[in-house]
Enzyme design. Sequence first.
Site, PDB file in Angstrom:
ATOM      1  N   THR A  47      84.673  80.379  96.065  1.00 48.45           N
ATOM      2  CA  THR A  47      85.490  78.970  96.000  1.00 48.45           C
ATOM      3  C   THR A  47      84.597  77.887  96.038  1.00 48.45           C
ATOM      4  O   THR A  47      84.710  76.778  95.255  1.00 48.45           O
ATOM      5  CB  THR A  47      86.551  78.891  97.029  1.00 48.45           C
ATOM      6  OG1 THR A  47      87.527  80.085  96.740  1.00 48.45           O
ATOM      7  CG2 THR A  47      87.111  77.623  97.011  1.00 48.45           C
ATOM      8  N   THR A  73      84.963  83.284 100.325  1.00 46.57           N
ATOM      9  CA  THR A  73      85.376  83.568 101.615  1.00 46.57           C
ATOM     10  C   THR A  73      86.335  84.963 101.727  1.00 46.57           C
ATOM     11  O   THR A  73      86.687  85.605 102.894  1.00 46.57           O
ATOM     12  CB  THR A  73      86.343  82.308 102.327  1.00 46.57           C
ATOM     13  OG1 THR A  73      87.380  82.280 101.489  1.00 46.57           O
ATOM     14  CG2 THR A  73      85.541  81.211 102.580  1.00 46.57           C
ATOM     15  N   ASP A  74      86.897  85.289 100.724  1.00 47.85           N
ATOM     16  CA  ASP A  74      87.608  86.722 100.767  1.00 47.85           C
ATOM     17  C   ASP A  74      87.001  87.674 100.962  1.00 47.85           C
ATOM     18  O   ASP A  74      87.548  88.564 102.084  1.00 47.85           O
ATOM     19  CB  ASP A  74      87.967  86.988  99.359  1.00 47.85           C
ATOM     20  CG  ASP A  74      89.002  86.101  98.514  1.00 47.85           C
ATOM     21  OD1 ASP A  74      89.664  85.425  99.080  1.00 47.85           O
ATOM     22  OD2 ASP A  74      89.166  86.352  97.502  1.00 47.85           O
TER      23      ASP A  74
END
Length: 342
Positions: A18, A97-98
């Site tokens: 992201t 961040t996943d």
Amino acid sequence: MTEQHALPTVLVVSLGGTIAMTPSKEDDGAARPTLTAEDLLKAVPQLSNIHATVTTWTFANKPGASLSLDDLADLAEQLQAMDADGAFDGVVVTQGTDTLEETAYLLSLLYEGQAPLVVTGAMRASHLAGADGPANVLAAVTVAVSPRARGLGVLVVFNDQVFEAARIRKTHSTSTGAFAAPDTGPLGVVVEGNLRLLVTPAHKPLPLAACMTQPARVGLYVATLGDDGFLLAPLLEQVDGMVMATFGVGHVPDSWMPLLEGAAQRIPIVFASRTGGGSTLTGMYGFPGSEKTMLAAGLIGAGHLDAYKARILLTVLLRCGRDRDEIRRTFAPAGTTAEGRG
């Protein structure tokens, strides 16, 4: 005559995610990773206030969900070599961040350098109001250049908080304060451009670098109410190792025990708590399906390691060719529990 000292060097490595995403111009305007590491730094003019030379390396440009263990192993190996050559005094890795809680822990197992390695990212893409990427990069570089971070292993910096890689969890799907360490809290904070350590890690990962040469498939199975184990049975036949995300402190339905006991004779099976906080236990409960009966059946407790990190550790150990006894001994200090010590 005043002695001149060279500025420390911080390398910023971008993997995508992201923090590197912009709206697509092709179709629906949905965000996709496009920005390079150099682009990320252009959004942080305050970096000029840090007394360091900041260099960049765009290693990949993938969503966090598409990163592989081999990607991270390759990165760790190259950073290890660069650290040995003195190429930098600290390194920042930006990514999606996943999977950040898993990749940070994996890097902590594979990277043995003394130079701080700091992982960060963003919950809001650069084109959104309140994008948090620039602030997280600034804080991460601040930590990476700090002598106080040296020797602490891999750290995660998010929202001006500093976390240990083994304890970090993503606890919210969209909040900029998504990351927390339920058991320990942050190791420190970034305040007024400085790292302030509050505590230091109790344990450091064992060095496992440069050994992931063997194939290994490790499953993760979550215990849920009313599951009769029908789907678990064939999965156990297809993996080289298994992590069970169990109820509470390490509990499964009693009907699973014959299946797990039989499988544990063939493959290593680790049980972790599905809660995300706290530890598995060793002998509080003794009913069929309890932690005591699973340990007696040959399973291995993960202690304070959550199921995601337990899977990472088990995978690395299997890919490094470690046998069952070595796996058991490694999980004890890694999970800060007494299982299998000695």
